[in-house]
Scaffold this motif. Structure first.
Motif, PDB file in Angstrom:
ATOM      1  N   LEU A  24       0.726  -1.231  -0.017  1.00  0.00           N
ATOM      2  CA  LEU A  24       0.020   0.095   0.168  1.00  0.00           C
ATOM      3  C   LEU A  24       0.970   1.037  -0.105  1.00  0.00           C
ATOM      4  CD1 LEU A  24      -2.212  -1.261   2.866  1.00  0.00           C
ATOM      5  CD2 LEU A  24      -2.529  -1.642   0.684  1.00  0.00           C
ATOM      6  N   ILE A  25       0.541   2.282  -1.056  1.00  0.00           N
ATOM      7  CA  ILE A  25       1.486   3.405  -0.885  1.00  0.00           C
ATOM      8  C   ILE A  25       0.770   4.672  -0.963  1.00  0.00           C
ATOM      9  CG2 ILE A  25       3.246   4.581  -2.360  1.00  0.00           C
ATOM     10  CD1 ILE A  25       3.354   1.768  -3.971  1.00  0.00           C
ATOM     11  N   ASP A  26       1.219   5.558  -0.006  1.00  0.00           N
ATOM     12  CA  ASP A  26       0.503   7.089  -0.090  1.00  0.00           C
ATOM     13  C   ASP A  26       1.751   8.120  -0.175  1.00  0.00           C
ATOM     14  OD1 ASP A  26      -0.550   9.345   0.818  1.00  0.00           O
ATOM     15  OD2 ASP A  26      -0.642   8.878   2.883  1.00  0.00           O
ATOM     16  N   ALA A  27       1.729   8.291  -1.468  1.00  0.00           N
ATOM     17  CA  ALA A  27       2.685   9.285  -1.926  1.00  0.00           C
ATOM     18  C   ALA A  27       2.265  10.953  -1.788  1.00  0.00           C
ATOM     19  CB  ALA A  27       2.961   8.878  -3.467  1.00  0.00           C
ATOM     20  N   GLY A  28       2.625  11.554  -0.736  1.00  0.00           N
ATOM     21  CA  GLY A  28       2.239  12.850  -0.463  1.00  0.00           C
ATOM     22  C   GLY A  28       3.079  13.849  -0.852  1.00  0.00           C
ATOM     23  N   ASN A  29       3.114  15.019  -0.707  1.00  0.00           N
ATOM     24  CA  ASN A  29       3.911  16.044  -1.250  1.00  0.00           C
ATOM     25  C   ASN A  29       5.192  16.232  -0.303  1.00  0.00           C
ATOM     26  OD1 ASN A  29       2.608  17.429  -3.579  1.00  0.00           O
ATOM     27  ND2 ASN A  29       0.892  17.546  -1.967  1.00  0.00           N
ATOM     28  N   THR A  30       5.195  15.704   1.010  1.00  0.00           N
ATOM     29  CA  THR A  30       6.504  15.712   1.674  1.00  0.00           C
ATOM     30  C   THR A  30       6.996  14.260   1.628  1.00  0.00           C
ATOM     31  OG1 THR A  30       5.705  17.721   2.656  1.00  0.00           O
ATOM     32  CG2 THR A  30       7.533  16.476   3.697  1.00  0.00           C
ATOM     33  N   ARG A  31       6.311  13.388   2.144  1.00  0.00           N
ATOM     34  CA  ARG A  31       6.939  12.025   2.182  1.00  0.00           C
ATOM     35  C   ARG A  31       5.955  10.783   1.575  1.00  0.00           C
ATOM     36  NH1 ARG A  31       7.126  11.324   8.645  1.00  0.00           N
ATOM     37  NH2 ARG A  31       4.991  12.077   8.432  1.00  0.00           N
ATOM     38  N   VAL A  32       6.778   9.936   1.044  1.00  0.00           N
ATOM     39  CA  VAL A  32       5.991   8.609   0.765  1.00  0.00           C
ATOM     40  C   VAL A  32       5.848   7.692   1.714  1.00  0.00           C
ATOM     41  CG1 VAL A  32       6.065   6.813  -0.730  1.00  0.00           C
ATOM     42  CG2 VAL A  32       6.815   9.124  -1.678  1.00  0.00           C
ATOM     43  N   LEU A  36       9.233   7.925   3.670  1.00  0.00           N
ATOM     44  CA  LEU A  36      10.421   8.396   3.287  1.00  0.00           C
ATOM     45  C   LEU A  36      10.213   9.759   2.462  1.00  0.00           C
ATOM     46  CD1 LEU A  36      11.220   5.035   1.231  1.00  0.00           C
ATOM     47  CD2 LEU A  36      12.308   5.983   3.537  1.00  0.00           C
ATOM     48  N   THR A  37      11.245  10.726   2.679  1.00  0.00           N
ATOM     49  CA  THR A  37      11.057  12.074   1.802  1.00  0.00           C
ATOM     50  C   THR A  37      11.619  11.516   0.307  1.00  0.00           C
ATOM     51  OG1 THR A  37      13.623  12.317   2.509  1.00  0.00           O
ATOM     52  CG2 THR A  37      11.715  13.723   3.825  1.00  0.00           C
ATOM     53  N   HIS A  38      11.102  12.462  -0.534  1.00  0.00           N
ATOM     54  CA  HIS A  38      11.234  12.188  -1.896  1.00  0.00           C
ATOM     55  C   HIS A  38      12.717  11.700  -2.335  1.00  0.00           C
ATOM     56  CE1 HIS A  38       7.107  14.511  -2.617  1.00  0.00           C
ATOM     57  NE2 HIS A  38       7.202  13.484  -1.806  1.00  0.00           N
ATOM     58  N   ASP A  39      13.685  12.430  -1.707  1.00  0.00           N
ATOM     59  CA  ASP A  39      15.089  12.241  -1.963  1.00  0.00           C
ATOM     60  C   ASP A  39      15.511  10.994  -1.333  1.00  0.00           C
ATOM     61  OD1 ASP A  39      14.963  13.206   0.387  1.00  0.00           O
ATOM     62  OD2 ASP A  39      16.322  14.899  -0.074  1.00  0.00           O
ATOM     63  N   ASN A  40      14.755  10.347  -0.844  1.00  0.00           N
ATOM     64  CA  ASN A  40      15.293   8.843  -0.189  1.00  0.00           C
ATOM     65  C   ASN A  40      14.415   7.765  -0.567  1.00  0.00           C
ATOM     66  OD1 ASN A  40      17.411   9.546   1.700  1.00  0.00           O
ATOM     67  ND2 ASN A  40      15.916  10.322   3.023  1.00  0.00           N
ATOM     68  N   GLY A  51       2.709  14.317  -8.018  1.00  0.00           N
ATOM     69  CA  GLY A  51       3.266  14.634  -9.450  1.00  0.00           C
ATOM     70  C   GLY A  51       3.834  13.278  -9.947  1.00  0.00           C
ATOM     71  N   ASP A  52       4.058  13.617 -11.318  1.00  0.00           N
ATOM     72  CA  ASP A  52       4.537  12.457 -12.353  1.00  0.00           C
ATOM     73  C   ASP A  52       5.870  11.957 -11.825  1.00  0.00           C
ATOM     74  OD1 ASP A  52       2.061  12.762 -13.547  1.00  0.00           O
ATOM     75  OD2 ASP A  52       2.858  13.896 -15.071  1.00  0.00           O
ATOM     76  N   VAL A  53       6.813  12.780 -11.489  1.00  0.00           N
ATOM     77  CA  VAL A  53       8.139  12.503 -11.340  1.00  0.00           C
ATOM     78  C   VAL A  53       8.492  11.651 -10.129  1.00  0.00           C
ATOM     79  CG1 VAL A  53      10.510  13.265 -10.533  1.00  0.00           C
ATOM     80  CG2 VAL A  53       9.045  14.773 -12.164  1.00  0.00           C
ATOM     81  N   VAL A  54       7.466  11.921  -9.142  1.00  0.00           N
ATOM     82  CA  VAL A  54       7.496  11.049  -7.811  1.00  0.00           C
ATOM     83  C   VAL A  54       6.931   9.731  -8.015  1.00  0.00           C
ATOM     84  CG1 VAL A  54       6.641  10.662  -5.586  1.00  0.00           C
ATOM     85  CG2 VAL A  54       7.690  12.755  -6.167  1.00  0.00           C
ATOM     86  N   ALA A  55       5.706   9.831  -8.997  1.00  0.00           N
ATOM     87  CA  ALA A  55       5.308   8.638  -9.548  1.00  0.00           C
ATOM     88  C   ALA A  55       6.155   7.576 -10.098  1.00  0.00           C
ATOM     89  CB  ALA A  55       4.043   8.717 -10.312  1.00  0.00           C
ATOM     90  N   ALA A  56       7.009   8.218 -11.128  1.00  0.00           N
ATOM     91  CA  ALA A  56       7.946   7.342 -11.990  1.00  0.00           C
ATOM     92  C   ALA A  56       8.863   6.732 -11.131  1.00  0.00           C
ATOM     93  CB  ALA A  56       8.293   8.440 -13.029  1.00  0.00           C
TER      94      ALA A  56
END
Ligand SMILES: Nc1ncnc2c1ncn2[C@@H]1O[C@H](COP(=O)(O)OP(=O)(O)OP(=O)(O)O)[C@@H](O)[C@H]1O
Ligand SMILES: CC(C)(CO)[C@@H](O)C(=O)NCCC(=O)O
Length: 289
Positions: free
Chosen positions: A4-12, A31-35, A60-65
């Motif tokens: 299960l994944i919840d990709a938020g604007n600060t953390r996933v 995890l933050t986006h850079d981790n 956004g798409d970059v995090v999804a990819a």
């Protein structure tokens, strides 16, 4: 096992559910986006090999990819869920259901899936339609304050249905503070505790931000009381809740006392979005077998 994944604007945030037993993760990862490379390590150490992942993404798409790349390496397909008109026991009244943030929608499904004794203990009164609305105030990058109400016409004593009525979006506490620091010449990034009468700049900002967040919750609570004749039950969520909880509880309880309403606790939910995803995953695997 389904991830299960919840990709938020600060953390996933990520967890899992065992589709056969319903067992859930005990310790979700955040995890933050850079981790995001750490997701791969986490996936490799799960107690079973996941067959698929179910997620929401508002980052956004970059995090999804980036997330898709990691799951691809583990041969695990991801399905991204969007806002829907109806799912499980909830109907969505958003004008355009797909426009509703999927994190908001899934957390409504998670909230509707929980037992609410204040509602289920009074199911005999369904015909009279006397139920408290349920609010979820989620304090992340953005703050959202969403309301569920019992769908009286479509509920039965052993199967309660809800309607998502809508809710508000405002900048989250950290974003409010940063926008003041970045948009003015003299205001710093504030680090202080809210107080009744602030007497220095840091206190003035921290108090102003907490007051705005708590005031927004109180506004939706009062709307619930006005429209449904019952003070709503209130749940909270999100990483920034500690920054606003004292002010929110104080304002709500003082208002309840002034209005002669019973004081209600505010229960913090650790993973409402993952809870909704889990309920959805369990329903679809029950339908498949
Ligand atoms: N350890 C932490 N790491 C990141 N943010 C934290 C942490 N502790 C508190 N916070 C606060 O929590 C906020 C992020 O909360 P959270 O992770 O729940 O939301 P999010 O990832 O932004 O999700 P959404 O996009 O759904 O709002 C940040 O703005 C920050 O103020
Ligand atoms: C409001 C946020 C940023 C909260 O994470 C997210 O749910 C989102 O991007 N929503 C889309 C717009 C809406 O919900 O109406």
């Amino acid at each position: 096992m389904i991830v299960l994944i919840d990709a938020g604007n600060t953390r996933v945030k990520a967890g899992w559910v065992n589709a056969r037993t319903g067992e859930r993760e005990t310790d979700p990862i955040a995890l933050t986006h850079d981790n995001l490379d750490q997701l791969s390590h986490w996936l490799g150490k799960l107690p079973a090999t996941p067959v698929k992942a179910l997620g929401v993404n508002v980052a956004g798409d970059v995090v999804a990819a980036a997330i898709e790349d990691v799951f691809h390496l583990h041969d695990c397909p991801i399905e991204w869920v969007k806002g829907q008109e109806e799912a499980l026991n909830v109907t969505n009244t958003y004008d355009n259901p797909v426009q509703l943030g999927p994190d908001r929608w899934l957390s409504m499904l998670g909230l509707a899936h929980r037992p609410h004794p204040q509602i289920s203990e009074n199911v005999g009164e369904i015909a009279q339609g006397v139920f408290p609305p349920i609010i979820l105030a989620s304090f992340g990058t953005a703050t959202t304050i969403d309301t569920l109400v019992v769908d009286v016409a479509r509920s039965a004593p052993n199967s309660i249905r809800y309607t998502f009525k809508g809710g508000t979006i405002l900048p989250g506490p950290a974003l409010m503070k940063t926008s003041l620091a970045e948009g003015t010449a003299n205001l710093p990034e504030a680090h202080s505790e809210p107080t009744a009468y602030p007497t220095h700049t840091h206190q003035a900002i921290s108090t102003g931000v907490a007051a705005a967040q708590a005031g927004a919750v109180l506004r939706q609570w009062l709307i619930g009381l006005e429209y449904y004749g019952h003070g709503p039950l209130v749940y909270s969520a999100g990483g920034a809740w500690p920054m606003v909880q004292e002010e929110t509880r104080r304002l709500l309880h003082f208002t309840q006392q002034q209005l002669g309403q019973p004081p209600t606790p505010i229960e913090w939910l650790g993973t409402p979005v993952l809870d909704g995803l889990s309920a959805l995953a369990l329903q679809s695997s029950a339908t498949c077998t």
